[in-house]
Design an enzyme around this catalytic site. Structure first.
Site, PDB file in Angstrom:
ATOM      1  N   HIS A  38      21.935 -34.337 -18.106  1.00 13.18           N
ATOM      2  CA  HIS A  38      21.059 -33.110 -18.162  1.00 13.18           C
ATOM      3  C   HIS A  38      19.649 -33.224 -17.857  1.00 13.18           C
ATOM      4  CE1 HIS A  38      21.019 -28.873 -18.934  1.00 13.18           C
ATOM      5  NE2 HIS A  38      19.791 -29.132 -19.985  1.00 13.18           N
TER       6      HIS A  38
ATOM      7  N   ASP B 286      26.391 -34.362 -16.485  1.00 13.30           N
ATOM      8  CA  ASP B 286      25.862 -33.179 -17.305  1.00 13.30           C
ATOM      9  C   ASP B 286      26.758 -32.603 -18.345  1.00 13.30           C
ATOM     10  OD1 ASP B 286      24.260 -31.274 -18.336  1.00 13.30           O
ATOM     11  OD2 ASP B 286      23.329 -30.757 -16.637  1.00 13.30           O
TER      12      ASP B 286
ATOM     13  N   SER C  75      17.558 -26.383 -16.000  1.00 10.96           N
ATOM     14  CA  SER C  75      18.423 -25.909 -17.043  1.00 10.96           C
ATOM     15  C   SER C  75      18.262 -24.323 -17.114  1.00 10.96           C
ATOM     16  CB  SER C  75      17.971 -26.739 -18.356  1.00 10.96           C
ATOM     17  OG  SER C  75      19.224 -26.163 -19.363  1.00 10.96           O
TER      18      SER C  75
END
Length: 251
Positions: A225, A193, A111
């Site tokens: 995610h 995601d 991320s």
């Protein structure tokens, strides 16, 4: 062995495998957020890497929580690359450790940590032997434009807006510096995601493939995610191990 080291710049955890006579390759693990922090808690991926013989360090770079509000805001908007400088500063510190082979340093982040990974290998390409990006942003411009509406406003407070800060995004975005990357790259992204659209990975993978750069990309069907299915976690761990062994394996 785990150590917590508080430097004047940024604190970090330092995990060392069983002692050997050989210098060890090291992996710098970059947490997401950025309003989060690495803690002294069990992380199965880091433990897996330690068991493979790698040293691991997990910095709480500028922007991390747990060190006061001022520290959390030290990377806001146009201060974004200051967090990358913290990672580079950590490399300088590691060079003083005789147990570490500093010709074999890898980055691993997910991320926001994936964005930092891509930013570090594109802005400071000579430091890294390999890199692993999991659901990272390759461009703040396109991320702000395509992330879910419910997250856009929150992320604009942290990163800035395209209208006011687009020129800065264009200056720092890893996507715009892909030609500078020299480290082999492994990329994972969940197809579903909702936070970081899969296009963030696909656009930089496409650029790297066009120039014949060693990049391996895995679209994770049925994942979002985070990679949560046990069979996919095992699959990812095995690919990470093979990738690291290829480019900076423990002797």
């Amino acid at each position: 062995m785990l150590s917590f080291i508080r430097r004047s710049s940024n604190p970090f955890f330092y995990y060392k495998p069983k002692l050997t006579a050989e210098k060890r390759p090291i992996i710098i693990y970059l947490h997401g957020g950025p309003e989060s922090q690495s803690r002294a808690s069990f992380n199965p991926l880091l433990q897996f890497l330690l068991n493979q013989g790698y040293a691991v360090t997990a910095p709480n770079f500028r922007g991390s929580t747990g060190y006061g509000k001022s520290y959390t805001h030290l990377d806001d908007v146009r201060k974004r690359l200051d967090a990358v400088k913290d990672v580079v500063s950590l490399v300088d510190w590691l060079k003083q450790d005789p147990a570490i082979d500093t010709s074999k340093i890898a980055l691993l982040g997910g991320s926001y940590g994936g964005f930092l990974t891509l930013a570090a290998i594109s802005h400071y390409p000579d430091l890294w032997a390999a890199a692993i990006d999991i659901v990272g942003m390759s461009s703040l411009r396109t991320f702000i434009q395509t992330t879910s509406p419910w997250r856009k406003r929150l992320r604009e407070i942290e990163y800035g807006t395209v209208e006011q800060d687009g020129d800065f995004f264009d200056l720092i975005d890893p996507l715009n510096h892909a030609d500078e990357i020299t480290a082999p790259l492994l990329v994972f992204h969940g197809v579903n995601d909702p936070r970081v659209p899969i296009g963030e990975s696909e656009q930089i993978v496409s650029k790297l493939k066009q120039r014949g750069h060693p990049v391996t990309y895995h679209r994770m069907e049925g994942e979002g995610h985070k990679i949560v299915k046990p069979e996919n976690e095992i699959y990812v761990y095995s690919l990470v191990a093979a990738f690291l062994e290829k480019y900076m394996g423990c002797d």
